[in-house]
Write a protein that holds these residues in place. Structure first.
Motif, PDB file in Angstrom:
ATOM      1  N   ILE A 298       0.840  -1.201   0.000  1.00  0.00           N
ATOM      2  CA  ILE A 298       0.000   0.000   0.000  1.00  0.00           C
ATOM      3  C   ILE A 298       0.878   1.256   0.000  1.00  0.00           C
ATOM      4  N   GLU A 299       1.975   1.170   0.736  1.00  0.00           N
ATOM      5  CA  GLU A 299       2.900   2.312   0.802  1.00  0.00           C
ATOM      6  C   GLU A 299       3.657   2.489  -0.510  1.00  0.00           C
TER       7      GLU A 299
ATOM      8  N   VAL B  47       0.696   4.632   6.847  1.00  0.00           N
ATOM      9  CA  VAL B  47      -0.173   3.524   6.418  1.00  0.00           C
ATOM     10  C   VAL B  47      -0.435   2.523   7.545  1.00  0.00           C
ATOM     11  N   ILE B  48       0.601   2.175   8.317  1.00  0.00           N
ATOM     12  CA  ILE B  48       0.450   1.024   9.220  1.00  0.00           C
ATOM     13  C   ILE B  48      -0.598   1.227  10.318  1.00  0.00           C
ATOM     14  N   PRO B  49      -0.621   2.375  11.001  1.00  0.00           N
ATOM     15  CA  PRO B  49      -1.705   2.522  11.999  1.00  0.00           C
ATOM     16  C   PRO B  49      -3.094   2.420  11.362  1.00  0.00           C
ATOM     17  N   ALA B  50      -3.251   2.921  10.152  1.00  0.00           N
ATOM     18  CA  ALA B  50      -4.554   2.808   9.470  1.00  0.00           C
ATOM     19  C   ALA B  50      -4.850   1.344   9.134  1.00  0.00           C
ATOM     20  N   TRP B  51      -3.824   0.640   8.661  1.00  0.00           N
ATOM     21  CA  TRP B  51      -3.986  -0.799   8.374  1.00  0.00           C
ATOM     22  C   TRP B  51      -4.400  -1.534   9.649  1.00  0.00           C
ATOM     23  N   MET B  52      -3.745  -1.201  10.756  1.00  0.00           N
ATOM     24  CA  MET B  52      -4.065  -1.870  12.031  1.00  0.00           C
ATOM     25  C   MET B  52      -5.521  -1.652  12.420  1.00  0.00           C
TER      26      MET B  52
ATOM     27  N   GLU C 187      -6.921   5.084  -7.916  1.00  0.00           N
ATOM     28  CA  GLU C 187      -5.891   4.658  -8.883  1.00  0.00           C
ATOM     29  C   GLU C 187      -4.797   3.861  -8.175  1.00  0.00           C
ATOM     30  N   MET C 188      -4.350   4.365  -7.017  1.00  0.00           N
ATOM     31  CA  MET C 188      -3.287   3.664  -6.274  1.00  0.00           C
ATOM     32  C   MET C 188      -3.776   2.298  -5.797  1.00  0.00           C
ATOM     33  N   ALA C 189      -4.994   2.245  -5.296  1.00  0.00           N
ATOM     34  CA  ALA C 189      -5.543   0.980  -4.816  1.00  0.00           C
ATOM     35  C   ALA C 189      -5.666  -0.019  -5.966  1.00  0.00           C
ATOM     36  N   ALA C 190      -6.028   0.474  -7.132  1.00  0.00           N
ATOM     37  CA  ALA C 190      -6.145  -0.409  -8.303  1.00  0.00           C
ATOM     38  C   ALA C 190      -4.772  -0.964  -8.694  1.00  0.00           C
TER      39      ALA C 190
ATOM     40  N   ASP D 105     -10.865  -2.556  -0.032  1.00  0.00           N
ATOM     41  CA  ASP D 105     -10.219  -2.527   1.294  1.00  0.00           C
ATOM     42  C   ASP D 105      -9.061  -1.525   1.302  1.00  0.00           C
ATOM     43  N   VAL D 106      -8.264  -1.557   0.251  1.00  0.00           N
ATOM     44  CA  VAL D 106      -7.102  -0.652   0.184  1.00  0.00           C
ATOM     45  C   VAL D 106      -7.572   0.805   0.114  1.00  0.00           C
ATOM     46  N   VAL D 107      -8.598   1.066  -0.651  1.00  0.00           N
ATOM     47  CA  VAL D 107      -9.176   2.430  -0.689  1.00  0.00           C
ATOM     48  C   VAL D 107      -9.594   2.837   0.724  1.00  0.00           C
ATOM     49  N   ASN D 108     -10.260   1.899   1.416  1.00  0.00           N
ATOM     50  CA  ASN D 108     -10.725   2.207   2.775  1.00  0.00           C
ATOM     51  C   ASN D 108      -9.552   2.524   3.714  1.00  0.00           C
TER      52      ASN D 108
END
Lengths: 387, 387
Positions: free
Chosen positions: B269-270, B288-293, B357-360, B378-381
């Motif tokens: 994602i990063e 990214v990581i705290p959001a992923w968590m 675009e990045m998530a895609a 999920d990545v967009v979220n």
């Protein structure tokens, strides 16, 4: 932290059924090996058959030398050296625990050396060549499967001495925790005492600013303790066997020594016990180390207080850190005791009439240890504390 | 614990003044190297002069290729490949941080390959050969000094992709913590975020019974955090620099992956962020990581509660472990924030118009991650949680 060089190239092949890969691993080095093992237990368990089948499938021939005893003997090493020379063997495969691996390492350095292999143990010669060796591990304890050292006992005079060289690190170690499910609870706990000893020897250093390796050692000791309790109640627990087996390797593969100076007096003090009385090395260590701790803790109370707090969850007494330290030592001894390990010479079955003689042999080349340099009298005092 | 194979033969040469040993180390492989580095900072610091003197003393000749940028570029890799072929170079010496080392690794695999080196990054070809390489490390962050992977950015389309092979593990890594004393606090903290990310990616696994590596990861994360605070206040602290440098290597040398399946979604994602916006990788990870968590913790609340308790000393709420888990995530984010790191896309300077675009791009080959498989949505979220 001190400057250091660290390299450990042993290939670890870990998990269920991994012994079936031994032929392929050996094949990368040679087509004829010395298959070295102890008693017939690997035949009873079926491991011997699986190892031979894998070698055969890979087109690897082998000559056998069995009969390695705990506290491996120089005479068998010398037999192995002659056999390797006669049969022009280029690789040694040790199937067993630390004694078998150490015996294999001694053979490995002896084969290309013109003199007596005991010269290396007496520091009369430097190791410059060795046959490569590989391991199928059956007992987690000594950490010899990826270490650069070996200990052998010379029957004449019962001298137990070590060698060390990067040349004797095994090329690979195949580690299937399922192979350790047949170990008795007693054997398992003795092995665990050996594993923990490799870490306390490293932990108690006077080198400051070694936070990462301190914390890694604490993490690994806690893991071993937790899984020791699990196996004491449930020796068939594969997951706990796996934790102990991998932790045992890491305890002695030198990563946890980086930037530090280890102590190692307890090992030397114990070597005199198992050299003369042929007690299990791990049991001897469980007896010696708490006594050593009691004798030396004042040399660095903070280190012992940290150990007590982080490993045994002793609440720090900030006004009297020595009480925190002592409580940690007490719990450490209780931990061994609760696993059925001996924590006194009496329980170990060692009489008191040769303490002076052992202390003299232990310190024959000068004081031992680094946390505190121990004279002959210090060693006598530690034996006495362990009575 | 899962079955695994682990081998890491990189020779670590650690401590003050160790760069003077580089010539001797290189000499064991070759007498002509590509000296690969970034901007001129190694000239300003005097490191360049010391490395050249050591090479000269050892009788090693060199050809230079400088100009590596953060998020190293494919065009420079291709230039390096041509240079090595033309000059018949047999070894690459990377002097710098992760970008320089990764660039060197890409050159190393490209030289013996007939096709376009980008094929390896697109998984169109397997790596079967590589030039050997060595490292003089100047930035603790990427762990590339003993890892088997490298990440390169293709300018055309700004694709950031990785390769992995045992053939690209450096033969040696010379690590003098004093070389990192000149890093700014910001650079230092960005590197620390990268180091911690390598450990959280490994820590959050759904594989059960991984106690030892769990505890080792916790120990190492605590070490890095403690020394991050020290360096934030006192960047000239050699001892803290040493802890961070050695911890950074261990975070990514694969020991802490043994028996586990890592997640790695946060890295992917990063990579889209730094691929497009050229932000520092570590800063992107801190965002990214705290959001992923926050997005995934419900997939294994116990693991997050354990993390909160053991790393951040959060008292466990046994009746509501999700509260323990959430408190740990909160403190983790606060930790980054207190070191001046960005914890939102806004602070990172990334606008919100290209999240889809990045998530895609991130999920172009299917869902990412292992702790929870993440779809494009999920990545967009997660990007949105990080706003």
């Amino acid at each position: 932290m001190q400057n250091f060089v660290f390299q450990n190239a042993t290939k670890i092949i870990f998990g269920k059924d991994t012994e079936s890969m031994v032929g392929k691993e050996v094949q990368a080095f040679t087509t004829k090996v010395l298959l070295h093992y102890g008693s017939g237990s690997i035949k009873k368990s079926g491991l011997y058959g699986r190892v031979c089948a894998s070698l055969k499938e890979a087109g690897v021939a082998w000559i056998e030398l069995s009969g390695v005893q705990p506290n491996p003997r120089l005479s068998l090493v010398q037999k192995g050296i002659e056999l390797c020379r006669k049969e022009q063997i280029g690789f040694i495969l040790a199937v067993g625990g630390g004694s078998t691996i150490d015996s294999a390492k001694a053979i490995a350095v002896g084969v290309p050396y013109q003199g007596n292999v005991w010269d290396f143990f007496e520091r009369k010669a430097d190791i410059t060549q060795a046959l490569p060796l590989g391991v199928v591990l059956t007992i987690p304890a000594a950490g010899s499967e990826s270490s650069n050292s070996a200990v052998v006992t010379k029957e004449e005079g019962w001298y137990k001495k070590d060698i060390g060289s990067e040349l004797i690190r095994p090329k690979f170690a195949i580690m299937n925790p399922a192979l350790t499910l047949t170990l008795s609870v007693e054997q398992t706990m003795i092995g665990i005492a050996d594993i923990i000893a490799h870490m306390t020897e490293r932990y108690f250093t006077q080198v400051p600013n070694v936070e990462m390796t301190d914390r890694l050692l604490e993490a690994n000791i806690k893991t071993v303790m937790h899984n020791a309790y699990i196996l004491y109640a449930d020796p068939q627990n594969y997951d706990a066997r796996a934790e102990i087996m991998w932790a045992g390797t890491l305890a002695h593969n030198d990563l946890l020594s980086t930037g530090r100076i280890g102590d190692w007096a307890s090992h030397m003090i114990e070597h005199e016990l198992s050299g003369i009385y042929d007690v299990a090395h791990g049991a001897g260590l469980a007896t010696v180390i708490p006594a050593w701790m009691q004798y030396v803790y004042k040399e660095n109370i903070n280190k012992f207080a940290q150990f007590a707090n982080r490993v045994f969850d002793v609440e720090p007494d900030f006004d009297a850190p020595h009480l925190t330290a002592l409580e940690g030592i007490k719990r450490f001894k209780q931990f061994y005791h609760s696993l059925g390990l001996p924590v006194s010479l009496k329980e170990l079955g060692v009489p008191e009439d040769r303490l002076e003689e052992m202390a003299a042999k232990c310190t024959a080349k000068g004081p031992v240890g680094n946390f505190k340099k121990l004279s002959k009298q210090d060693v006598v005092n530690i034996y006495k504390l362990a009575r």
